[in-house]
Motif scaffolding. Sequence first.
Motif, PDB file in Angstrom:
ATOM      1  N   ARG A 155      -2.952   5.583  -3.087  1.00 39.74           N
ATOM      2  CA  ARG A 155      -3.678   6.828  -2.844  1.00 39.74           C
ATOM      3  C   ARG A 155      -2.693   7.987  -2.897  1.00 39.74           C
ATOM      4  O   ARG A 155      -1.920   8.211  -1.971  1.00 39.74           O
ATOM      5  CB  ARG A 155      -4.387   6.792  -1.492  1.00 39.74           C
ATOM      6  CG  ARG A 155      -5.510   5.770  -1.416  1.00 39.74           C
ATOM      7  CD  ARG A 155      -6.389   6.001  -0.206  1.00 39.74           C
ATOM      8  NE  ARG A 155      -7.020   7.311  -0.244  1.00 39.74           N
ATOM      9  CZ  ARG A 155      -7.817   7.779   0.741  1.00 39.74           C
ATOM     10  NH1 ARG A 155      -8.054   7.036   1.800  1.00 39.74           N
ATOM     11  NH2 ARG A 155      -8.357   8.981   0.641  1.00 39.74           N
ATOM     12  N   ASP A 170      -6.254   6.113  -6.687  1.00 41.55           N
ATOM     13  CA  ASP A 170      -6.776   7.482  -6.635  1.00 41.55           C
ATOM     14  C   ASP A 170      -5.633   8.448  -6.925  1.00 41.55           C
ATOM     15  O   ASP A 170      -4.739   8.640  -6.104  1.00 41.55           O
ATOM     16  CB  ASP A 170      -7.384   7.783  -5.264  1.00 41.55           C
ATOM     17  CG  ASP A 170      -8.250   9.045  -5.298  1.00 41.55           C
ATOM     18  OD1 ASP A 170      -8.033   9.891  -6.184  1.00 41.55           O
ATOM     19  OD2 ASP A 170      -9.145   9.179  -4.443  1.00 41.55           O
ATOM     20  N   THR A 224      -6.413  -2.958  -6.512  1.00 45.68           N
ATOM     21  CA  THR A 224      -7.867  -2.810  -6.353  1.00 45.68           C
ATOM     22  C   THR A 224      -8.303  -1.354  -6.245  1.00 45.68           C
ATOM     23  O   THR A 224      -9.453  -1.036  -6.508  1.00 45.68           O
ATOM     24  CB  THR A 224      -8.356  -3.546  -5.088  1.00 45.68           C
ATOM     25  OG1 THR A 224      -7.760  -2.952  -3.926  1.00 45.68           O
ATOM     26  CG2 THR A 224      -7.996  -5.029  -5.136  1.00 45.68           C
ATOM     27  N   TYR A 225      -7.384  -0.461  -5.868  1.00 47.83           N
ATOM     28  CA  TYR A 225      -7.782   0.916  -5.560  1.00 47.83           C
ATOM     29  C   TYR A 225      -6.709   1.868  -6.077  1.00 47.83           C
ATOM     30  O   TYR A 225      -5.540   1.756  -5.701  1.00 47.83           O
ATOM     31  CB  TYR A 225      -7.941   1.063  -4.051  1.00 47.83           C
ATOM     32  CG  TYR A 225      -8.607   2.336  -3.569  1.00 47.83           C
ATOM     33  CD1 TYR A 225      -9.908   2.314  -3.086  1.00 47.83           C
ATOM     34  CD2 TYR A 225      -7.935   3.554  -3.561  1.00 47.83           C
ATOM     35  CE1 TYR A 225     -10.519   3.464  -2.611  1.00 47.83           C
ATOM     36  CE2 TYR A 225      -8.539   4.719  -3.111  1.00 47.83           C
ATOM     37  CZ  TYR A 225      -9.831   4.662  -2.630  1.00 47.83           C
ATOM     38  OH  TYR A 225     -10.439   5.797  -2.168  1.00 47.83           O
ATOM     39  N   LYS A 269       0.850  -1.191   0.000  1.00 47.54           N
ATOM     40  CA  LYS A 269       0.000   0.000   0.000  1.00 47.54           C
ATOM     41  C   LYS A 269       0.884   1.239   0.000  1.00 47.54           C
ATOM     42  O   LYS A 269       1.845   1.322   0.768  1.00 47.54           O
ATOM     43  CB  LYS A 269      -0.905   0.027   1.243  1.00 47.54           C
ATOM     44  CG  LYS A 269      -1.914  -1.095   1.320  1.00 47.54           C
ATOM     45  CD  LYS A 269      -2.769  -0.974   2.574  1.00 47.54           C
ATOM     46  CE  LYS A 269      -3.768  -2.108   2.690  1.00 47.54           C
ATOM     47  NZ  LYS A 269      -4.592  -2.017   3.916  1.00 47.54           N
ATOM     48  N   ASN A 301     -16.368   2.036  -9.200  1.00 48.14           N
ATOM     49  CA  ASN A 301     -16.332   3.500  -9.268  1.00 48.14           C
ATOM     50  C   ASN A 301     -15.312   3.946 -10.311  1.00 48.14           C
ATOM     51  O   ASN A 301     -14.141   3.582 -10.245  1.00 48.14           O
ATOM     52  CB  ASN A 301     -15.959   4.071  -7.890  1.00 48.14           C
ATOM     53  CG  ASN A 301     -16.057   5.591  -7.839  1.00 48.14           C
ATOM     54  OD1 ASN A 301     -15.417   6.297  -8.603  1.00 48.14           O
ATOM     55  ND2 ASN A 301     -16.848   6.095  -6.915  1.00 48.14           N
ATOM     56  N   ARG A 322      -3.059  -1.082  -3.257  1.00 53.50           N
ATOM     57  CA  ARG A 322      -3.804   0.142  -2.965  1.00 53.50           C
ATOM     58  C   ARG A 322      -2.871   1.344  -3.134  1.00 53.50           C
ATOM     59  O   ARG A 322      -1.799   1.386  -2.523  1.00 53.50           O
ATOM     60  CB  ARG A 322      -4.363   0.086  -1.548  1.00 53.50           C
ATOM     61  CG  ARG A 322      -5.375   1.165  -1.195  1.00 53.50           C
ATOM     62  CD  ARG A 322      -5.948   0.914   0.202  1.00 53.50           C
ATOM     63  NE  ARG A 322      -6.962   1.878   0.570  1.00 53.50           N
ATOM     64  CZ  ARG A 322      -8.258   1.733   0.329  1.00 53.50           C
ATOM     65  NH1 ARG A 322      -8.685   0.642  -0.275  1.00 53.50           N
ATOM     66  NH2 ARG A 322      -9.133   2.650   0.697  1.00 53.50           N
ATOM     67  N   LEU A 342      -9.359  -4.404 -10.269  1.00 54.24           N
ATOM     68  CA  LEU A 342      -9.591  -3.000  -9.961  1.00 54.24           C
ATOM     69  C   LEU A 342     -11.052  -2.747  -9.609  1.00 54.24           C
ATOM     70  O   LEU A 342     -11.961  -3.136 -10.341  1.00 54.24           O
ATOM     71  CB  LEU A 342      -9.190  -2.136 -11.155  1.00 54.24           C
ATOM     72  CG  LEU A 342      -9.142  -0.624 -10.914  1.00 54.24           C
ATOM     73  CD1 LEU A 342      -8.112  -0.277  -9.862  1.00 54.24           C
ATOM     74  CD2 LEU A 342      -8.835   0.115 -12.220  1.00 54.24           C
ATOM     75  N   GLN A 343     -11.270  -2.066  -8.475  1.00 60.46           N
ATOM     76  CA  GLN A 343     -12.614  -1.740  -8.010  1.00 60.46           C
ATOM     77  C   GLN A 343     -12.883  -0.235  -8.018  1.00 60.46           C
ATOM     78  O   GLN A 343     -14.008   0.193  -8.221  1.00 60.46           O
ATOM     79  CB  GLN A 343     -12.821  -2.276  -6.591  1.00 60.46           C
ATOM     80  CG  GLN A 343     -12.679  -3.780  -6.466  1.00 60.46           C
ATOM     81  CD  GLN A 343     -12.767  -4.240  -5.029  1.00 60.46           C
ATOM     82  OE1 GLN A 343     -13.289  -3.539  -4.161  1.00 60.46           O
ATOM     83  NE2 GLN A 343     -12.243  -5.411  -4.740  1.00 60.46           N
ATOM     84  N   TYR A 344     -11.836   0.547  -7.775  1.00 62.50           N
ATOM     85  CA  TYR A 344     -11.996   2.007  -7.645  1.00 62.50           C
ATOM     86  C   TYR A 344     -10.910   2.699  -8.450  1.00 62.50           C
ATOM     87  O   TYR A 344      -9.723   2.397  -8.289  1.00 62.50           O
ATOM     88  CB  TYR A 344     -11.886   2.397  -6.170  1.00 62.50           C
ATOM     89  CG  TYR A 344     -12.095   3.868  -5.877  1.00 62.50           C
ATOM     90  CD1 TYR A 344     -13.328   4.338  -5.422  1.00 62.50           C
ATOM     91  CD2 TYR A 344     -11.065   4.793  -6.031  1.00 62.50           C
ATOM     92  CE1 TYR A 344     -13.520   5.685  -5.144  1.00 62.50           C
ATOM     93  CE2 TYR A 344     -11.242   6.138  -5.766  1.00 62.50           C
ATOM     94  CZ  TYR A 344     -12.470   6.575  -5.319  1.00 62.50           C
ATOM     95  OH  TYR A 344     -12.667   7.906  -5.039  1.00 62.50           O
ATOM     96  N   PHE A 345     -11.316   3.614  -9.328  1.00 66.65           N
ATOM     97  CA  PHE A 345     -10.365   4.355 -10.155  1.00 66.65           C
ATOM     98  C   PHE A 345     -10.806   5.809 -10.211  1.00 66.65           C
ATOM     99  O   PHE A 345     -11.920   6.111 -10.635  1.00 66.65           O
ATOM    100  CB  PHE A 345     -10.297   3.767 -11.561  1.00 66.65           C
ATOM    101  CG  PHE A 345      -9.283   4.432 -12.443  1.00 66.65           C
ATOM    102  CD1 PHE A 345      -7.942   4.103 -12.349  1.00 66.65           C
ATOM    103  CD2 PHE A 345      -9.671   5.396 -13.371  1.00 66.65           C
ATOM    104  CE1 PHE A 345      -6.991   4.709 -13.170  1.00 66.65           C
ATOM    105  CE2 PHE A 345      -8.729   6.016 -14.187  1.00 66.65           C
ATOM    106  CZ  PHE A 345      -7.386   5.672 -14.083  1.00 66.65           C
ATOM    107  N   ASN A 346      -9.925   6.727  -9.786  1.00 62.70           N
ATOM    108  CA  ASN A 346     -10.267   8.144  -9.738  1.00 62.70           C
ATOM    109  C   ASN A 346      -9.072   8.974 -10.205  1.00 62.70           C
ATOM    110  O   ASN A 346      -7.999   8.937  -9.578  1.00 62.70           O
ATOM    111  CB  ASN A 346     -10.650   8.543  -8.310  1.00 62.70           C
ATOM    112  CG  ASN A 346     -11.267   9.938  -8.238  1.00 62.70           C
ATOM    113  OD1 ASN A 346     -11.214  10.709  -9.188  1.00 62.70           O
ATOM    114  ND2 ASN A 346     -11.855  10.264  -7.097  1.00 62.70           N
TER     115      ASN A 346
END
Length: 532
Positions: free
Chosen positions: A366, A390, A387-388, A341, A437, A364, A410-414
Amino acid sequence: MEIFPWPHLKLLLSSMLIAVALAVDPYSDALLSFKSEVIDHFHSLDDWLVRRGENRSGKVHACSWSGIKCDSNSTIVIGLDLSTKKLGGKLPGKQFGVFTELVELNISQNAFSGEIPIEIFNLTGLRSLDISRNNFSGHFPGGISGLQNLVVLDAFSNSFSGPLPVELSKLEFLKVLNLAGSYFDGPIPSAYGSFKRLEFLHLAGNSLSGNIPPELGNLQTVTHMEIGYNSYEGDIPWQVGNMSELRYLDIAGANLSGSIPRQLSNLTKLQSLFLFRNQLTGLIPWEFSRILPLTNLDLSDNMISGPIPESFAELKNLRLLSLIFIGSIPPHICTGGELFKLILFSNKFTGNLSPLSNCSSLVRIRLEDNSFSGEIPLTLSHLPDVTYIDFSGNRFTGGIPSDISQASKLQYFNVSNNPELGGMVPEETWSLPLLQNFSASSCNISGNLPPFRSCKSMLVVELQMNNMSGVVPKSISNCKSLEIINLASNQLIGHIPEELASLPALSVVDLSHNNFSGSIPVEFGNLQTYYF
């Protein structure tokens, strides 16, 4: 009232199983008395009974009952394990006088309340006492120093108040001390630095205050220490760096100030260090690179300044890195191949992400709300477990990675609020089987919306404030789980597809400030919020 004939009554009584008020051994007597005083709504102690006529030839009846441990001859009770039996009420005390040979007492995960009976402290042979996850309250009673053989004391998650019991420091064989999750107040006693065999110390989640005593640095045998989530004064004593056996140190959320002592780098066996949510200042000691086993490092939510030390490239086992300060990502941060992470959001990081191009272990990431720039260098086909992601609120360019559809987990992409990102939404984006997302608003994205051939997991699509053109594909009807879609402030044309209104979970639609024509499908009247 019906009166039974005497023979009938005699026959009835002789066939019943009853608990004898006076059993044939003191252990069973005491336990039956204990049973009569506790609340047992779930009948967990129903097998605690003596059947009429039962004869165990000098052996203890209770040895066959649940939660009772006896010696090999079934003549002495040496352990009581009443954990998770859903018992309640005030814990009886007078019955404990019988159990002089008791070695283990476990009453954890029940609903006992009130004060701890001091009779427990007369069990001088006791080696393990577990009273955790109950609702004991009041001050911790005096007298525990009588348990000179105690190795484990677990009182986690109760409602004790008042000061921590100083006399615990007299227990020379104690290895595990857990007083976390109550309402103990005042300082940590300096005498807690005198334990000679202690290995596990957990005092977190109380109302402790004052300075952390430097005497804790004398705990040469402790491998795990959690003392955070309190409200101390002052800084981290540099003497903590003398706790040479530490593998796990957590002083998060503890109101600490001052700089991080460089002496912590002497903890060369440390695997996890959590100092987040304090008021620490200054630089991260470059000497931390000496802590080669370090796996988890979280210094976030402080007032730390300066860059990530380049020496961190030596930390080959690092899996979690969560930091707040400035600078760029060290070039060799992923050399060890273990980084799991990477949490660096809401900082002042600059530079590009080229150090992450070979971080195949990441799950992950961020990095939102920084000043990163350049192209996004991730080869998503090389991130099999991510998976995440941002990356929002930065200055990236070069578009969304074209191989995003290869990131199968991948579950969340921003990537929202990267105004110079540009490019198009890659053709196979919606085919990701777990994607929920997808947010790419205010990114100067152009081109058409790709067809929604497969989007079964999709919950949120946010593409507002871009330069997208073309129509909304009717295949949007495949997104059965979609809850929110925002395509506002683009250059979309054509009719608003009625298929959009038929989605069962859809609650928010914003298609405003586009170039749509035709009428609004009447089905949209069932939505909670929509803008056209």
